[in-house]
Enzyme design. Sequence first.
Site, PDB file in Angstrom:
ATOM      1  CG  ASN A  80      -1.443   1.321   1.701  1.00  0.00           C
ATOM      2  OD1 ASN A  80      -2.482   1.858   1.066  1.00  0.00           O
ATOM      3  ND2 ASN A  80      -0.991   1.933   2.507  1.00  0.00           N
ATOM      4  CE1 TYR A 147       1.180   7.304  -7.074  1.00  0.00           C
ATOM      5  CE2 TYR A 147      -0.333   8.216  -8.842  1.00  0.00           C
ATOM      6  CZ  TYR A 147      -0.073   7.469  -7.466  1.00  0.00           C
ATOM      7  OH  TYR A 147      -0.995   6.942  -6.425  1.00  0.00           O
ATOM      8  CE  LYS A 151       0.306   3.716  -7.085  1.00  0.00           C
ATOM      9  NZ  LYS A 151       0.391   2.851  -5.748  1.00  0.00           N
ATOM     10  CB  THR A 184      -4.907  10.138   2.629  1.00  0.00           C
ATOM     11  OG1 THR A 184      -4.466  10.145   0.995  1.00  0.00           O
ATOM     12  CG2 THR A 184      -5.984   9.122   2.654  1.00  0.00           C
TER      13      THR A 184
END
Length: 241
Positions: A80, A147, A151, A184
């Site tokens: 995660n 990124y 991913k 978050t």
Amino acid sequence: MKIAIVTGASRGLGRSFAEQLLDRGYFVYAVSRSGEGPKALDSRSVQADLSQAGAASMLAQNIYPAILERGPDALLLINNAGTIMPTCRIERAELLALEKSFLLNLSAPTILTAAFLKTFQDVDMPKMILNISSGAAIKNYEGWGHYCAGKSGLDRLTQVVAAEQASTAYPTSIYSVYPGVLDTKMQEQIRETTKEDLPAVDRFLDMYTHDELEKPETVAAKILSFFIQYPSSGVYDIREL
Ligand SMILES: NC(=O)c1ccc[n+]([C@@H]2O[C@H](COP(=O)([O-])OP(=O)(O)OC[C@H]3O[C@@H](n4cnc5c(N)ncnc54)[C@H](OP(=O)(O)O)[C@@H]3O)[C@@H](O)[C@H]2O)c1
């Protein structure tokens, strides 16, 4: 005993996973740089900076043999921990920061997956690897080249391992999951970015203003309830479940 390893368990989505797995009766290894995991008898906080070369291998060597010795009857690894930093056009990015992004977003999950499969391959029990991916795996975001690539790579890793596991005696189920846009610290970092560095920043600012961010605890609950049924291995978008 059911055992889970959760990276990035000090806050955000990872913290919610760790807390909910404790509620579901798992013993949880909660990994982060700060080591600020849930304070519970059935949880062990493990400090590791997975953006450092060698850290993921060392983590696997430290905890997997000990987990095997405990004789678990179910195992779950949640990759995660992740970062969107540095956010800017690729030619402006600090090179070391790009390297660290790949170490955390792609290398560490790959190493932790490989060592997990090797250590537990002969054990007949439910085994699952959940890779927390992102819609950025399949959408171009200017300013997030590393990124998006990380991913995307994570999804491909998931698909190759899923195919490999299909021909093993005691297979591990493996999933990549897009969790949606979450309330978050990662989103706080995104909102602080300039439009020059992240042309799509207004989309995230609008979602925040209109209260459209998902609560990490709600998303963690949805992900755990769905995957604990062991669907077919592969890539999933939580918004489509
Ligand atoms: N937030 C979103 O909208 C969103 C959308 C799509 C996908 N995701 C994905 O969801 C996952 C969780 O994101 P989040 O929003 O919960 O992020 P977050 O709030 O920034 O939390 C990140 C977690 O990872 C840990 N971490 C960061 N760098 C680390 C390192 N070098 N080594 C070890 N641990 C590290 C942090 O703890 P320490 O600081 O203590 O190390 C923290 O526990 C990520 O993979 C992210 O890419 C998030």
